[in-house]
Each structure stands twice: as C-alpha cells, then as structure tokens.
Design an enzyme around this catalytic site. Structure first.
Site, PDB file in Angstrom:
ATOM      1  CG  LEU A   8      -1.706  -1.273   1.495  1.00  0.00           C
ATOM      2  CD1 LEU A   8      -2.654  -1.083   2.668  1.00  0.00           C
ATOM      3  CD2 LEU A   8      -2.462  -1.702   0.245  1.00  0.00           C
ATOM      4  NE  ARG A  15       0.058  10.573   9.839  1.00  0.00           N
ATOM      5  CZ  ARG A  15      -0.239   9.328  10.206  1.00  0.00           C
ATOM      6  NH1 ARG A  15      -0.195   8.995  11.474  1.00  0.00           N
ATOM      7  NH2 ARG A  15      -0.584   8.427   9.307  1.00  0.00           N
ATOM      8  CD  GLN A  72      -6.672   4.068  -2.062  1.00  0.00           C
ATOM      9  OE1 GLN A  72      -5.483   4.263  -1.810  1.00  0.00           O
ATOM     10  NE2 GLN A  72      -7.584   3.915  -1.107  1.00  0.00           N
ATOM     11  CD  GLU A 154      -6.005   2.183  12.796  1.00  0.00           C
ATOM     12  OE1 GLU A 154      -5.053   2.982  12.717  1.00  0.00           O
ATOM     13  OE2 GLU A 154      -5.864   0.954  12.677  1.00  0.00           O
TER      14      GLU A 154
HETATM   15  C1  UD1 Z   1      -1.891   1.966   9.631  1.00  0.00           C
HETATM   16  C2  UD1 Z   1      -2.877   1.024  10.333  1.00  0.00           C
HETATM   17  C3  UD1 Z   1      -2.488   0.911  11.800  1.00  0.00           C
HETATM   18  C4  UD1 Z   1      -1.059   0.431  11.922  1.00  0.00           C
HETATM   19  C5  UD1 Z   1      -0.097   1.300  11.104  1.00  0.00           C
HETATM   20  C6  UD1 Z   1       1.253   0.639  11.038  1.00  0.00           C
HETATM   21  C7  UD1 Z   1      -5.034   1.232   9.213  1.00  0.00           C
HETATM   22  C8  UD1 Z   1      -6.384   1.836   9.254  1.00  0.00           C
HETATM   23  N1  UD1 Z   1      -4.206   1.541  10.204  1.00  0.00           N
HETATM   24  O1  UD1 Z   1      -2.037   3.239  10.215  1.00  0.00           O
HETATM   25  O2  UD1 Z   1      -3.364   0.018  12.458  1.00  0.00           O
HETATM   26  O3  UD1 Z   1      -0.666   0.438  13.283  1.00  0.00           O
HETATM   27  O4  UD1 Z   1      -0.575   1.457   9.741  1.00  0.00           O
HETATM   28  O5  UD1 Z   1       2.221   1.470  10.461  1.00  0.00           O
HETATM   29  O6  UD1 Z   1      -4.730   0.482   8.318  1.00  0.00           O
HETATM   30  N2  UD1 Z   1      -2.617   3.988   2.151  1.00  0.00           N
HETATM   31  C9  UD1 Z   1      -3.156   3.848   0.897  1.00  0.00           C
HETATM   32  N3  UD1 Z   1      -4.408   4.317   0.655  1.00  0.00           N
HETATM   33  C10 UD1 Z   1      -5.146   4.936   1.622  1.00  0.00           C
HETATM   34  C11 UD1 Z   1      -4.586   5.087   2.907  1.00  0.00           C
HETATM   35  C12 UD1 Z   1      -3.319   4.588   3.132  1.00  0.00           C
HETATM   36  O7  UD1 Z   1      -2.538   3.296  -0.005  1.00  0.00           O
HETATM   37  O8  UD1 Z   1      -6.271   5.343   1.314  1.00  0.00           O
HETATM   38  C13 UD1 Z   1      -1.259   3.479   2.380  1.00  0.00           C
HETATM   39  C14 UD1 Z   1      -0.258   4.538   2.756  1.00  0.00           C
HETATM   40  O9  UD1 Z   1       0.394   5.045   1.620  1.00  0.00           O
HETATM   41  C15 UD1 Z   1       0.703   3.821   3.681  1.00  0.00           C
HETATM   42  C16 UD1 Z   1      -0.144   2.709   4.269  1.00  0.00           C
HETATM   43  O10 UD1 Z   1      -1.289   2.575   3.464  1.00  0.00           O
HETATM   44  O11 UD1 Z   1       1.795   3.254   3.004  1.00  0.00           O
HETATM   45  C17 UD1 Z   1      -0.546   2.996   5.705  1.00  0.00           C
HETATM   46  O12 UD1 Z   1      -1.274   4.215   5.738  1.00  0.00           O
HETATM   47  P1  UD1 Z   1      -1.068   5.261   6.896  1.00  0.00           P
HETATM   48  O13 UD1 Z   1      -1.963   6.411   6.641  1.00  0.00           O
HETATM   49  O14 UD1 Z   1       0.349   5.526   7.112  1.00  0.00           O
HETATM   50  O15 UD1 Z   1      -1.691   4.423   8.100  1.00  0.00           O
HETATM   51  P2  UD1 Z   1      -1.399   4.599   9.631  1.00  0.00           P
HETATM   52  O16 UD1 Z   1      -2.175   5.726  10.162  1.00  0.00           O
HETATM   53  O17 UD1 Z   1       0.059   4.602   9.882  1.00  0.00           O
HETATM   54 CA    CA Z   2       1.855   4.638   8.588  1.00  0.00          CA
END
Ligand code: UD1
Ligand code: CA
Length: 453
Positions: A8, A15, A72, A154
């Site tokens: 992903l 941030r 996406q 979360e």
């Molecule tokens: C996420 C997890 C959290 C975990 C953490 C670990 C969820 C809801 N939460 O939180 O439980 O502890 O990772 O690091 O999954 N991304 C997409 N599309 C989106 C949103 C995110 O591709 O619509 C990708 C981001 O680019 C990233 C990853 O998913 O690489 C994680 O997203 P991020 O927003 O960093 O999630 P966290 O808040 O860190």
């Molecule tokens: Ca993250």
C-alpha cells in the site's frame, strides 16, 4: 507456498508535510518503498503489486518494470486501497502478503518467519504485531479473554484504556487471498476518520468462522512506520547502523559508525578504513585497502584499491589504484584520476583525465583537460577553459613540466616532455621537449630609488 505481495503506497503522507509522495522519501539513500519491495522479493514473493494514488505518476516512474501497479483514485483508507487491487488478484490462490510502503525496516528474515507461521497455522489471516515502547499513532491490538485475537483499534478511535496498550498493528498481514477480497466488501467507514480500515476485515473474517492469528515480531524496530520527518530520521539512523554493521562484518573498518554516513547503495572492499565525518553516497564503489576520511564526501564515485582521500569532495568520477587525494580537493563529474596520482591542497579538477603518476600538489584549477603520465603541474596552474561562450580542451603530454603560476589558455596543447616557465600565459601549442617562456623579461632599474628622492 504460493506467495504474492500487495504493497500500500497511495496515501498522501499528510504528516510528512511534503510535496514529494511519502514512499519516495529517501532513507539512507533509497526511497523507503524500495526497501519494502526488496524485502518482499527476498521473502520469496512471486509477484508484487503496489497500490498508488497520491503522486502516482512519480511512484510509477520510479519503480516501473520492478513491480506491477494498481491505482487507488481516491484515498479512502487502507481497506479501500486493498480493494483497488482486487482485479490484480482475481485468479490468485494461496497467501497474499500485505505490506505498507512506509515500513522500510522490515527484514526478509522477519517476513519469512511470519509467512511460514501463517502457512502452518490454517488461519484465514495473520497480523504481524510488535510491542512498541511508544505506541502513539499506531493501531492497538485487542485480545479476547482467552488470548486470541479480537480486533484492532486505531489511535484516533481508541479510548484512554486502549491507548495504554503497547502491542501495535505493524500494518503487515497474511491473508487467504480470496477470503480477503470477499470479506473486504463488508468493511464500513463508521469511524473517527471516516475511512475504510483494512484491519476491520479481521473481525469480519473471524465472525464468519475463520481463524485469525497474531504473530509478534521480536524486534519492534523492524516494524516501525514512517509518518513524520522525525520518524524518517530515526529510520535513516537505524538502516545506516544496519549497513555499517554489515560492512564491518565484511571486513571494513569504520572508526566511528556514529559520525559516518554510508548509504545502503554503497559497496566497499575488504580492509578499507573509513574515518569519521565521512559521507559515502549513491552508487559509489570503493576497492580494498583504501583510507577514506576524515571529512570526505564521495557521491557516485568509482574508487580503486589503496586509495587515500582526506578532507575532500568527489562526485561522479573515477579514481584508480594508489591515488592520494587531499586535503581540500574537489573532483567533479567526468574526471578520471590515473594510478598513483597525487593531488592535494586546494585543487579542483573537472571533466579531465589525469595520467598515471602525475602530480598536482597545490592550488590548481584543471578543467576539460587531458594530462599525460608523470606530469608535474606547478603550484597555481590554471587551465583557462572558458571564453565566456564555449569550453575548450587543454592537452598536456607525458613527462611535461608546468611551472608555477601558469595559465594555459585553451584550446592549447603542451606536447610530451615540454617545459613551461613559471608565470607563463600559454596561448600557443608547445612542441615536444621545448621550453616555453611567455612572460615579459625582468628589468632591474638601479636608479629607481634615487629618482624618488
Ligand atoms: C496503519 C494502520 C495501523 C497500523 C499502522 C502501522 C489502518 C487503518 N491503520 O495506520 O493500524 O498500526 O498502519 O504502520 O490500516 N494507504 C493507501 N491508501 C489509503 C490510505 C493509506 O494506499 O487510502 C497506504 C499509505 O500510503 C501507507 C499505508 O497505506 O503506506 C498505511 O497508511 P497510513 O496512513 O500511514 O496508516 P497509519 O495511520 O500509519
Ligand atoms: Ca503509517
């Protein structure tokens, strides 16, 4: 086992407060996403699909030919991100490893142990967790009274009691690929962020009668996610220490790992010594038995064996065996320094070739120049390579001797064995073995002092 990977990487990385997509921020010289892709490949994954969205074009360009992509369009959460790749896995069977593009410290050792444990367990899903000293920002792992997995909450949805939990979701999962995509359709977005959370698929799978497992990483550092610039700095330091550890294990001396900055892309040969305050970057390759530093920056350099460099900056150039460089040398792109050459004390060399055994020991500017072998270039020599419009080359033959404070006005050729008298401004070619004197003759005027009186 049939293992495929989904990474992903579509999130905005809000941030980070950056114009660059988060997953392209460099950690120890490489985009953080590259570490994740490499870890997946080393784990034995047969295919890697990366979900892109924010800054999609740039991410795709950086990794085209290396992975497949799913787009996406709108970033509605990690669950939604996985759904965007549904058609990429329509035919797949077996295990889907899901990784986040922002966890560059993952090792293939951990991922191998994790995927193997999942395969053995007959769970429909396994989540990789870790005990974090500071769990702020992560999803917290909740267990049933009997110790089995319950769900992930979360940070933004957690109550004060849940926020005290140190066991976090690493964002790494193994799923039975077809069960995952079927259950994902049922994930809603009724939460603090209004997002479709991937972890919410876990209790859904459980409710449908599947087993969901938890695998805790031994070292929490491997699972840290990069959301902020300070986490980026922490990851950079951790990977740097890992790299320097590996180099030391391979027989390289690093006097002070804390003040040495070697990017992950760099290769160094055995018995080379790296002194403090040294930066070795990009695709730099250094041979054996060299002494690099203190205070050296090498970027995209090719360095032979037994080379000594101190207090200098060299980039996009080549240094052959036995060369001594520094202090205070700037080697610029397109330069090749031949074997056993000595260069030091405020010398700049650009787009030039310096032949074997030549000496440029003090205060020179050498640009667009071919210097033969065993040439002595006197202190203060300048190649005048630019007329304000174009650049021209200077050629100096083998065994030539260039006197101090010489200007060589290019295009100009000093042939083999020629001598240039100190203080000359050379505008015409100098034939082989000739002495060129190009300065006005000295006149001593004895009466000068009397006249003044
Ligand atoms: C996420 C997890 C959290 C975990 C953490 C670990 C969820 C809801 N939460 O939180 O439980 O502890 O990772 O690091 O999954 N991304 C997409 N599309 C989106 C949103 C995110 O591709 O619509 C990708 C981001 O680019 C990233 C990853 O998913 O690489 C994680 O997203 P991020 O927003 O960093 O999630 P966290 O808040 O860190
Ligand atoms: Ca993250």
């Amino acid at each position: 086992m049939n293992l495929e990977t989904l990474i992903l990487a579509a999130g905005k990385g809000t941030r980070m407060k950056s114009k660059l997509p988060k997953v392209l921020h460099k950690v120890c010289g490489k985009p953080m996403l590259q570490y994740v892709i490499e870890a997946a490949k080393r784990t034995g994954s047969k295919r890697e699909v990366v979900v892109i969205g924010s800054g999609a074009e740039l991410v795709e360009k950086t990794f085209s030919g290396v992975v497949e992509f799913a787009v996406q369009e709108e970033q509605l959460g990690t669950g939604h991100a996985v759904l965007s790749a549904k058609k990429n896995f329509a035919e797949s069977k077996g295990t889907l490893l899901i990784l986040c593009g922002d966890t560059p410290l993952l090792t293939s050792k951990l991922l191998k142990d994790f995927t193997a444990a999942h395969e053995k367990s007959n769970c429909a899903a396994t989540v990789l967790t870790a005990d974090m000293p500071d769990a702020t920002g992560y999803g917290r792992v909740l267990h049933e009274n009997n110790g089995t997995f319950k769900k992930i909450v979360e940070e933004k949805d957690a109550n004060d009691e849940q926020k005290k939990i140190r066991e976090v979701n690493s964002g790494v999962y193994c799923f039975d690929v077809q069960k995952l995509f079927a259950a994902l359709e049922k994930v809603g977005n009724n939460n603090a962020q209004g997002e479709y959370y991937l972890p919410d698929v876990l209790p859904i799978l459980k409710a449908e009668g599947n087993k969901v497992g938890v695998f805790k990483a031994e070292y929490c550092i491997e699972t840290i996610g990069i959301n902020t610039r300070s986490q980026l700095a922490a990851a950079d330091k951790a990977i740097r220490m890992r790299k320097e550890q590996a180099l030391m294990e391979a027989g390289i001396t690093i006097i002070d790992p804390n003040t040495t900055f070697i990017e992950d892309t760099v290769k160094i040969g055995q018995d080379t010594i790296i002194r403090p305050n040294t930066y070795i970057e990009g695709n730099t390759v250094i041979g054996e038995d060299c002494e690099i530093g203190p205070n050296v920056r090498l970027t995209d350099m090719k360095v032979g064996n037994k080379v000594k460099v101190q207090f200098s900056y060299c980039h996009e150039a080549e240094i052959l065996d036995g060369v001594t460089l520094g202090p205070y040398v700037h080697i610029r792109p397109g330069t090749t320094i031949g074997q056993n050459v000595k260069i030091g004390n405020f010398v700049e060399i650009k787009n030039s070739n310096i032949g074997e055994g030549s000496k440029l020991p003090h205060l020179q500017y050498i640009g667009d120049t071919d210097v033969g072998s065993n040439v002595n270039v006197g202190c203060g020599t300048v190649t005048c390579n630019y007329d304000g419009k174009k650049k021209y080359r200077t050629t100096i033959g083998d065994n030539a001797f260039i006197g101090c404070n010489t200007n060589l006005v290019a295009p100009v050729k000093v042939e083999d064995g020629a001598y240039i008298a100190a203080g000359s401004t050379i505008t015409k070619d100098v034939p082989k073995d000739n002495l060129a004197v190009a300065r006005s003759r000295q006149v001593n005027i004895a009466v000068w002092d009397d006249k003044r009186k």
